[in-house]
Design a protein around this motif. Sequence first.
Motif, mmCIF file in Angstrom:
data_model
loop_
_atom_site.group_PDB
_atom_site.id
_atom_site.type_symbol
_atom_site.label_atom_id
_atom_site.label_comp_id
_atom_site.label_asym_id
_atom_site.label_seq_id
_atom_site.Cartn_x
_atom_site.Cartn_y
_atom_site.Cartn_z
ATOM 1 N N SER A 260 -7.809 3.153 6.965
ATOM 2 C CA SER A 260 -6.446 3.168 6.455
ATOM 3 C C SER A 260 -5.802 4.525 6.714
ATOM 4 C CB SER A 260 -6.491 2.870 4.941
ATOM 5 O OG SER A 260 -5.193 2.867 4.407
ATOM 6 N N ASN A 264 -2.239 1.420 2.622
ATOM 7 C CA ASN A 264 -2.014 -0.019 2.383
ATOM 8 C C ASN A 264 -3.327 -0.811 2.455
ATOM 9 O OD1 ASN A 264 0.953 -0.094 2.122
ATOM 10 N ND2 ASN A 264 0.870 0.772 4.182
ATOM 11 N N CYS A 312 -6.301 -1.244 9.214
ATOM 12 C CA CYS A 312 -4.900 -1.225 9.605
ATOM 13 C C CYS A 312 -4.836 -1.447 11.125
ATOM 14 C CB CYS A 312 -4.275 0.128 9.259
ATOM 15 S SG CYS A 312 -5.138 1.520 10.003
ATOM 16 N N THR A 313 -3.681 -1.829 11.612
ATOM 17 C CA THR A 313 -3.510 -1.991 13.063
ATOM 18 C C THR A 313 -3.030 -0.674 13.664
ATOM 19 O OG1 THR A 313 -3.061 -4.341 12.918
ATOM 20 C CG2 THR A 313 -2.193 -3.208 14.852
ATOM 21 N N SER A 344 -4.014 -4.743 7.397
ATOM 22 C CA SER A 344 -2.575 -4.580 7.237
ATOM 23 C C SER A 344 -1.979 -4.215 8.598
ATOM 24 C CB SER A 344 -2.319 -3.460 6.218
ATOM 25 O OG SER A 344 -0.935 -3.182 6.163
ATOM 26 N N TYR A 345 -0.754 -4.657 8.827
ATOM 27 C CA TYR A 345 -0.088 -4.358 10.105
ATOM 28 C C TYR A 345 1.396 -4.140 9.866
ATOM 29 C CZ TYR A 345 1.696 -9.141 10.080
ATOM 30 O OH TYR A 345 2.353 -10.296 9.740
ATOM 31 N N TRP A 347 4.064 -4.767 12.619
ATOM 32 C CA TRP A 347 4.947 -5.677 13.356
ATOM 33 C C TRP A 347 4.184 -6.821 14.017
ATOM 34 C CZ3 TRP A 347 4.646 -0.376 13.839
ATOM 35 C CH2 TRP A 347 4.065 0.171 14.997
ATOM 36 N N GLY A 375 2.552 -4.733 6.140
ATOM 37 C CA GLY A 375 2.881 -3.567 5.315
ATOM 38 C C GLY A 375 2.075 -3.579 4.030
#
Length: 397
Positions: A260, A264, A312-313, A344-345, A347, A375
């Motif tokens: 992260s 998020n 996360c991306t 979590s990403y 877009w 998000g």
Amino acid sequence: MGTEPIKIQENLYYLGVNDRQTEYFENMWPLPYGVAYNSYLLTGEKTCLMDTVKVSKSDEFVDNVKAILKDRKLDYLVIHHIEPDHSGSIPQILDLYPDLKIVGNKKTRSMLNDYFEIDSDHFIEVGEGDELDLGDRKLTFYLTAMVHWPESMVSYDAENKILFSQDIFGGFGTNDGAIFDDELDYEVRRTEFRRYYTNIVGKYSQMAVRAINKLSSLEIETICPVHGCIWRKQPSKIVEDYTKWATYEVNEGVVIAYASMYGNTELMADQLARYLAAEGVRNIEVFDVSKTHESYIISNCWEKKSLVLGSCTYNNTVYPVMSNLLNVLKMQKLKNHVVSVFGSYGWSGGAVKNLKEFVEEGKFETTETVVEAKGRMKDEDDQGLRQMAKEIAAKIK
Ligand SMILES: Cc1cc2nc3c(=O)[nH]c(=O)nc-3n(C[C@H](O)[C@H](O)[C@H](O)COP(=O)(O)O)c2cc1C
């Protein structure tokens, strides 16, 4: 002068050295408690050295050998494993005792040449079950190929019931005054032994099981490995642990490893951990992959049935540090786990897709629920985590 020689029994000495300077074992695995390189010296009718130590410690090691042998010559050097943390001082020993006979198997012979350009006329090649007669003792050799190098082998002194086990039954951590298992608290050191096993030997667990099974027919009272302590009181303890680790025996417990940047994904990890605890799951550990070295995460999850990966991306893919963890998990061939994923990403995503691919490729059992938040997590993501916790609890409790 060297350190005081440590006698294991009549005509058998411990010649280990402690390394608290090297930061990373194999330049990769952190060594907060250091590591010991153990060697042993037999001083009966014939003198015989069992392995050497890393070259950085050769001065201390050679002094210790000389202090025990005094004006005797060294007749044999047995090489159980040629990884440089054990073979590094061979040239110094050969300089000192040029007439000694080197004992190893066929692969040892060629590797000795590969690493040291030593193609000794004095090489004695041994194979499975061959014996070396030292007069007052006989050593029998057993090949333990790929635990964890091709030339790895062990030797057994049947009369005295001693196994010289090379890396098998070893662990991280220096021998701080306490050399024998009855002089230290293994429970305190166990996690460093497990971290050694899972990261150094883990990938070769199938071969480790084969080796342990082969050795189980021997009557063993003392185990002398090349790392960690000597087992003379309860050798069964380390044999049991190694067997457990090599057979991927898992207990109730969850490791959540997350990546992260801005919190998020971390929030989701904490939320899931709370829901798991509320489901009655015990032994939950949460790790930030950017903070905790993968060797600790792998060691921790080895004995726990559930592994949850969250990321996360980052530039369309899983976060690079998580990607590294996935690679090492693949390399170490983690098995027998329920693996769940979330992320979590911002877009178009990518991390959760990669995590799912990891689960599929590894043919892991998994939970139906996957949580992917855009998000910050929303109510539906929160519900997803709650559901995931229920599914994990049902699978591992
Ligand atoms: C450097 C950087 C690269 C990112 N790349 C992507 C991306 O390729 N695709 C995407 O959907 N989101 C991308 N994001 C957005 C994050 O995945 C998103 O903000 C996510 O909520 C971050 O989770 P975290 O707070 O746990 O770090 C990127 C964010 C940063 C800072």
